[in-house]
Design an enzyme around this catalytic site. Structure first.
Site, short mmCIF file in Angstrom:
data_model
loop_
_atom_site.label_atom_id
_atom_site.label_comp_id
_atom_site.label_asym_id
_atom_site.label_seq_id
_atom_site.Cartn_x
_atom_site.Cartn_y
_atom_site.Cartn_z
N GLY A 35 0.76 -1.24 0.00
CA GLY A 35 0.00 0.00 0.00
C GLY A 35 0.79 1.29 0.00
O GLY A 35 0.32 2.30 -0.50
N GLU A 84 4.40 4.04 5.98
CA GLU A 84 3.17 3.25 5.92
C GLU A 84 2.09 4.04 5.19
O GLU A 84 2.08 5.27 5.22
CB GLU A 84 2.73 2.92 7.34
CG GLU A 84 1.51 2.05 7.48
CD GLU A 84 1.67 0.64 6.92
OE1 GLU A 84 1.72 0.51 5.68
OE2 GLU A 84 1.73 -0.31 7.69
N ASP A 85 1.18 3.31 4.54
CA ASP A 85 0.09 3.98 3.84
C ASP A 85 -0.99 4.45 4.80
O ASP A 85 -1.48 5.57 4.71
CB ASP A 85 -0.51 3.10 2.74
CG ASP A 85 -1.01 1.75 3.25
OD1 ASP A 85 -0.71 1.37 4.39
OD2 ASP A 85 -1.70 1.05 2.48
N ASP A 107 -4.71 2.33 11.07
CA ASP A 107 -6.09 2.40 11.59
C ASP A 107 -6.13 1.87 13.01
O ASP A 107 -6.12 2.63 13.95
CB ASP A 107 -7.11 1.76 10.65
CG ASP A 107 -6.71 0.40 10.12
OD1 ASP A 107 -5.96 -0.33 10.79
OD2 ASP A 107 -7.16 0.06 9.02
N LYS A 110 -6.34 6.95 10.98
CA LYS A 110 -7.74 6.93 11.42
C LYS A 110 -7.75 6.98 12.94
O LYS A 110 -7.78 5.95 13.60
CB LYS A 110 -8.45 5.67 10.93
CG LYS A 110 -8.64 5.60 9.43
CD LYS A 110 -9.41 4.33 9.05
CE LYS A 110 -9.72 4.28 7.58
NZ LYS A 110 -10.48 3.06 7.23
N PHE A 139 -14.05 3.55 4.30
CA PHE A 139 -13.33 2.65 3.42
C PHE A 139 -12.85 3.43 2.21
O PHE A 139 -13.65 4.08 1.53
CB PHE A 139 -14.22 1.48 2.99
CG PHE A 139 -13.47 0.43 2.22
CD1 PHE A 139 -12.42 -0.27 2.80
CD2 PHE A 139 -13.81 0.14 0.91
CE1 PHE A 139 -11.73 -1.24 2.09
CE2 PHE A 139 -13.13 -0.82 0.19
CZ PHE A 139 -12.08 -1.52 0.78
N ILE A 140 -11.54 3.39 1.94
CA ILE A 140 -10.95 4.21 0.88
C ILE A 140 -10.10 3.37 -0.06
O ILE A 140 -9.63 2.27 0.30
CB ILE A 140 -10.10 5.35 1.46
CG1 ILE A 140 -9.01 4.79 2.37
CG2 ILE A 140 -10.97 6.35 2.20
CD1 ILE A 140 -8.03 5.82 2.84
N ASP A 150 -6.04 -0.30 -1.79
CA ASP A 150 -6.82 -1.12 -2.70
C ASP A 150 -8.12 -1.65 -2.09
O ASP A 150 -8.30 -1.63 -0.87
CB ASP A 150 -5.99 -2.32 -3.14
CG ASP A 150 -5.82 -3.36 -2.05
OD1 ASP A 150 -6.20 -4.52 -2.28
OD2 ASP A 150 -5.32 -3.02 -0.96
N ARG A 192 -5.36 0.58 -6.61
CA ARG A 192 -4.10 1.18 -6.13
C ARG A 192 -3.56 2.23 -7.10
O ARG A 192 -2.84 3.13 -6.70
CB ARG A 192 -3.02 0.10 -5.95
CG ARG A 192 -3.28 -0.88 -4.85
CD ARG A 192 -2.06 -1.81 -4.67
NE ARG A 192 -2.36 -2.96 -3.86
CZ ARG A 192 -2.35 -2.99 -2.54
NH1 ARG A 192 -2.08 -1.89 -1.87
NH2 ARG A 192 -2.61 -4.10 -1.89
#
Length: 179
Positions: free
Chosen positions: A48, A102-103, A106, A134, A155-156, A162, A168
């Site tokens: 990610g 990191e992407d 959460d 988040k 949710f993204i 992805d 992606r």
């Protein structure tokens, strides 16, 4: 494209590329300032974070190195909820400044386990740079040094993130609007 369809879900642009890059610029400037003279090793967590890492590294102006790791936490198609191993970590981290790229953070559970595993390699310090956080979903106490953006618990997809392996490649970040 303001709205995209991926499999059974529709997504609408929530964070355009220009805003993402503005925040990446800010994070890079903070890292350049904070880590000058430290020759950090950037440890990008795949898959990610590949777009965030690429854009971030184009803006890092201090001497540094980069490596890529993947976290193994799956058995078959179901997540075990635990990181079993860090795949691809070939660098000696002892005495180094490490920046995990990191992407998204959460719950923070995966990041906590990654930090625990990296500690065994005796780095001098470990910092975390995440594109997205988040905060309402965070379940563990984490010190995240560099946060590009905080987002709600939606949710993204896009910009490296992805849905079932798809999405992606989009330059913007999209939020689900229909299931």
């Amino acid at each position: 494209m303001n709205v995209i369809q991926i499999k059974d879900k529709q997504f609408a642009v929530s964070i355009p590329e220009a805003r993402i890059l503005q925040e990446v610029d800010r994070v890079a400037a903070e890292i350049n300032r904070d880590l000058a003279g430290k020759n950090p090793l950037f440890l990008s967590v795949l898959n990610g974070s590949f777009m965030f890492t690429a854009d971030l590294m184009k803006r890092i102006e201090i001497p540094c190195e980069i490596s890529f790791v993947k976290l193994a936490s799956y058995q078959g198609t179901a997540s075990t909820g635990r990181v079993k191993e860090v795949i691809g970590l070939n660098e000696d981290l002892a005495g180094r400044t490490v920046v995990i790229v990191e992407d998204i953070v959460d719950t923070g559970l995966t990041m906590r386990q990654l930090l625990d595993q990296l500690a065994a390699h005796r780095p001098q310090e470990v910092r975390i740079a995440t594109l997205l956080l988040k905060p309402d979903k965070l379940q563990v106490d984490l010190h995240i040094d560099y946060v590009a953006m905080q987002i709600p618990n939606d949710f993204i997809v896009g910009y490296g993130l992805d849905y079932d392996g798809l999405g992606r490649n989009y330059k913007d970040i999209y939020t689900v609007v229909s299931d």
